[in-house]
Design a protein around this motif. Sequence first.
Motif, PDB file in Angstrom:
ATOM      1  N   ILE A 192       0.842  -1.206   0.000  1.00 47.27           N
ATOM      2  CA  ILE A 192       0.000   0.000   0.000  1.00 47.27           C
ATOM      3  C   ILE A 192       0.869   1.245   0.000  1.00 47.27           C
ATOM      4  O   ILE A 192       0.620   2.199  -0.745  1.00 47.27           O
ATOM      5  N   LEU A 193       1.916   1.232   0.816  1.00 42.38           N
ATOM      6  CA  LEU A 193       2.814   2.383   0.905  1.00 42.38           C
ATOM      7  C   LEU A 193       3.516   2.654  -0.425  1.00 42.38           C
ATOM      8  O   LEU A 193       3.557   3.790  -0.902  1.00 42.38           O
ATOM      9  N   LEU A 194       4.067   1.616  -1.043  1.00 40.24           N
ATOM     10  CA  LEU A 194       4.764   1.804  -2.316  1.00 40.24           C
ATOM     11  C   LEU A 194       3.799   2.225  -3.426  1.00 40.24           C
ATOM     12  O   LEU A 194       4.155   3.029  -4.289  1.00 40.24           O
ATOM     13  N   LEU A 195       2.576   1.700  -3.380  1.00 42.10           N
ATOM     14  CA  LEU A 195       1.556   2.114  -4.341  1.00 42.10           C
ATOM     15  C   LEU A 195       1.211   3.587  -4.156  1.00 42.10           C
ATOM     16  O   LEU A 195       1.100   4.344  -5.131  1.00 42.10           O
ATOM     17  N   LEU A 196       1.082   4.019  -2.887  1.00 40.08           N
ATOM     18  CA  LEU A 196       0.820   5.433  -2.585  1.00 40.08           C
ATOM     19  C   LEU A 196       1.935   6.321  -3.123  1.00 40.08           C
ATOM     20  O   LEU A 196       1.683   7.357  -3.749  1.00 40.08           O
ATOM     21  N   ILE A 197       3.170   5.923  -2.863  1.00 40.79           N
ATOM     22  CA  ILE A 197       4.319   6.727  -3.296  1.00 40.79           C
ATOM     23  C   ILE A 197       4.381   6.792  -4.816  1.00 40.79           C
ATOM     24  O   ILE A 197       4.550   7.869  -5.398  1.00 40.79           O
ATOM     25  N   GLY A 198       4.221   5.654  -5.475  1.00 42.69           N
ATOM     26  CA  GLY A 198       4.273   5.622  -6.939  1.00 42.69           C
ATOM     27  C   GLY A 198       3.159   6.426  -7.578  1.00 42.69           C
ATOM     28  O   GLY A 198       3.387   7.214  -8.507  1.00 42.69           O
ATOM     29  N   THR A 199       1.946   6.257  -7.081  1.00 45.46           N
ATOM     30  CA  THR A 199       0.798   6.998  -7.606  1.00 45.46           C
ATOM     31  C   THR A 199       0.952   8.489  -7.364  1.00 45.46           C
ATOM     32  O   THR A 199       0.695   9.309  -8.251  1.00 45.46           O
ATOM     33  N   GLY A 200       1.360   8.834  -6.139  1.00 42.49           N
ATOM     34  CA  GLY A 200       1.563  10.248  -5.802  1.00 42.49           C
ATOM     35  C   GLY A 200       2.631  10.887  -6.659  1.00 42.49           C
ATOM     36  O   GLY A 200       2.474  12.012  -7.140  1.00 42.49           O
ATOM     37  N   CYS A 201       3.727  10.164  -6.866  1.00 38.17           N
ATOM     38  CA  CYS A 201       4.817  10.681  -7.713  1.00 38.17           C
ATOM     39  C   CYS A 201       4.305  10.947  -9.128  1.00 38.17           C
ATOM     40  O   CYS A 201       4.551  12.010  -9.697  1.00 38.17           O
ATOM     41  N   PHE A 202       3.601   9.989  -9.695  1.00 39.02           N
ATOM     42  CA  PHE A 202       3.076  10.143 -11.049  1.00 39.02           C
ATOM     43  C   PHE A 202       2.119  11.333 -11.130  1.00 39.02           C
ATOM     44  O   PHE A 202       2.244  12.202 -11.993  1.00 39.02           O
ATOM     45  N   PHE A 203       1.172  11.383 -10.197  1.00 40.78           N
ATOM     46  CA  PHE A 203       0.148  12.422 -10.186  1.00 40.78           C
ATOM     47  C   PHE A 203       0.761  13.816 -10.018  1.00 40.78           C
ATOM     48  O   PHE A 203       0.472  14.738 -10.776  1.00 40.78           O
ATOM     49  N   PHE A 204       1.638  13.973  -9.012  1.00 39.83           N
ATOM     50  CA  PHE A 204       2.173  15.303  -8.715  1.00 39.83           C
ATOM     51  C   PHE A 204       3.236  15.755  -9.711  1.00 39.83           C
ATOM     52  O   PHE A 204       3.377  16.949  -9.949  1.00 39.83           O
ATOM     53  N   SER A 205       3.962  14.827 -10.316  1.00 40.00           N
ATOM     54  CA  SER A 205       4.917  15.254 -11.341  1.00 40.00           C
ATOM     55  C   SER A 205       4.189  15.646 -12.624  1.00 40.00           C
ATOM     56  O   SER A 205       4.620  16.527 -13.350  1.00 40.00           O
ATOM     57  N   LEU A 206       3.046  15.011 -12.870  1.00 46.48           N
ATOM     58  CA  LEU A 206       2.238  15.345 -14.047  1.00 46.48           C
ATOM     59  C   LEU A 206       1.596  16.731 -13.899  1.00 46.48           C
ATOM     60  O   LEU A 206       1.507  17.482 -14.874  1.00 46.48           O
ATOM     61  N   LEU A 207       1.173  17.063 -12.683  1.00 45.60           N
ATOM     62  CA  LEU A 207       0.438  18.311 -12.447  1.00 45.60           C
ATOM     63  C   LEU A 207       1.291  19.415 -11.835  1.00 45.60           C
ATOM     64  O   LEU A 207       0.753  20.398 -11.328  1.00 45.60           O
ATOM     65  N   VAL A 208       2.601  19.261 -11.874  1.00 47.56           N
ATOM     66  CA  VAL A 208       3.478  20.226 -11.216  1.00 47.56           C
ATOM     67  C   VAL A 208       3.310  21.648 -11.764  1.00 47.56           C
ATOM     68  O   VAL A 208       3.456  22.623 -11.032  1.00 47.56           O
ATOM     69  N   GLU A 209       2.963  21.782 -13.036  1.00 45.49           N
ATOM     70  CA  GLU A 209       2.761  23.114 -13.621  1.00 45.49           C
ATOM     71  C   GLU A 209       1.569  23.834 -13.004  1.00 45.49           C
ATOM     72  O   GLU A 209       1.548  25.056 -12.920  1.00 45.49           O
ATOM     73  N   TYR A 210       0.570  23.057 -12.569  1.00 37.92           N
ATOM     74  CA  TYR A 210      -0.678  23.646 -12.094  1.00 37.92           C
ATOM     75  C   TYR A 210      -0.733  23.759 -10.561  1.00 37.92           C
ATOM     76  O   TYR A 210      -1.367  24.678 -10.037  1.00 37.92           O
ATOM     77  N   ILE A 211      -0.116  22.802  -9.889  1.00 43.32           N
ATOM     78  CA  ILE A 211      -0.115  22.819  -8.414  1.00 43.32           C
ATOM     79  C   ILE A 211       1.323  22.638  -7.928  1.00 43.32           C
ATOM     80  O   ILE A 211       1.655  21.670  -7.256  1.00 43.32           O
ATOM     81  N   TYR A 212       2.144  23.602  -8.254  1.00 41.54           N
ATOM     82  CA  TYR A 212       3.585  23.513  -7.992  1.00 41.54           C
ATOM     83  C   TYR A 212       3.897  23.281  -6.514  1.00 41.54           C
ATOM     84  O   TYR A 212       4.597  22.332  -6.161  1.00 41.54           O
ATOM     85  N   GLN A 213       3.384  24.148  -5.656  1.00 43.21           N
ATOM     86  CA  GLN A 213       3.739  24.046  -4.239  1.00 43.21           C
ATOM     87  C   GLN A 213       3.207  22.754  -3.614  1.00 43.21           C
ATOM     88  O   GLN A 213       3.884  22.130  -2.801  1.00 43.21           O
ATOM     89  N   THR A 214       2.030  22.320  -4.012  1.00 40.12           N
ATOM     90  CA  THR A 214       1.476  21.067  -3.499  1.00 40.12           C
ATOM     91  C   THR A 214       2.340  19.887  -3.937  1.00 40.12           C
ATOM     92  O   THR A 214       2.601  18.969  -3.157  1.00 40.12           O
ATOM     93  N   SER A 215       2.812  19.919  -5.177  1.00 37.00           N
ATOM     94  CA  SER A 215       3.688  18.854  -5.673  1.00 37.00           C
ATOM     95  C   SER A 215       4.993  18.803  -4.896  1.00 37.00           C
ATOM     96  O   SER A 215       5.475  17.733  -4.527  1.00 37.00           O
ATOM     97  N   MET A 216       5.579  19.971  -4.633  1.00 36.81           N
ATOM     98  CA  MET A 216       6.823  20.023  -3.864  1.00 36.81           C
ATOM     99  C   MET A 216       6.597  19.599  -2.411  1.00 36.81           C
ATOM    100  O   MET A 216       7.447  18.953  -1.801  1.00 36.81           O
TER     101      MET A 216
END
Length: 198
Positions: free
Chosen positions: A147-171
């Motif tokens: 579950i933890l690795l799935l969370l990290i992988g999903t979060g990484c994919f999601f936040f790196s994809l949307l970094v232009e729109y939600i920069y501070q949240t991604s960081m």
Amino acid sequence: MKWTEKVSMRLAKCLKTEETPHSLGTLAHGIEIFLLNAINLAALILCSLVFHLFREAMLLFCFFYLHRLFSGGVHLRSPWTCLGATLALMLGGGYLLKQLPVVPAPYAQLLILAVVGISFRINYRYAPAEHTYVPHNPAVQRRSRFILLLLIGTGCFFFSLLVEYIYQTSMTYALAVLLQSVLLMPRTYRFVSRLANF
């Protein structure tokens, strides 16, 4: 006996019935953990408001706590040193995030991938951390790690994809995962143990 133990024991005695499957000590311990977490959260909210870091510190805390639920990590002996460490980490991280300059999206994506990649490796190797109050069960540990690795992988994919729109949240996500991961490492355990003995 600390005041939190006394209050927890009184509440546990009020809540304990014959049908309750847990012992009085287990109930009291759970109530004490809840009380301490509530105190920590209240102190964090208050301090983050005082230092004008509410959004940054609370978002960092939410991401951090979500991952820590599955990973565990180093614990301090005293609830008050734990409170101090939590405040230092969350407020320090919040301040860092507030001062963080905006970099172009491709560089931000690389940074998120690098930080989360390091965190993924640490979590794969050391998570979940063993606790004295969690039974050693390989099936539960495997499920928690998955579950933890799935969370990290999903979060990484999601936040790196949307970094232009939600920069501070991604960081914020990247920093939270990194902080949570560092608290799993054996070196961190040794460092905290030396501090506690000092």
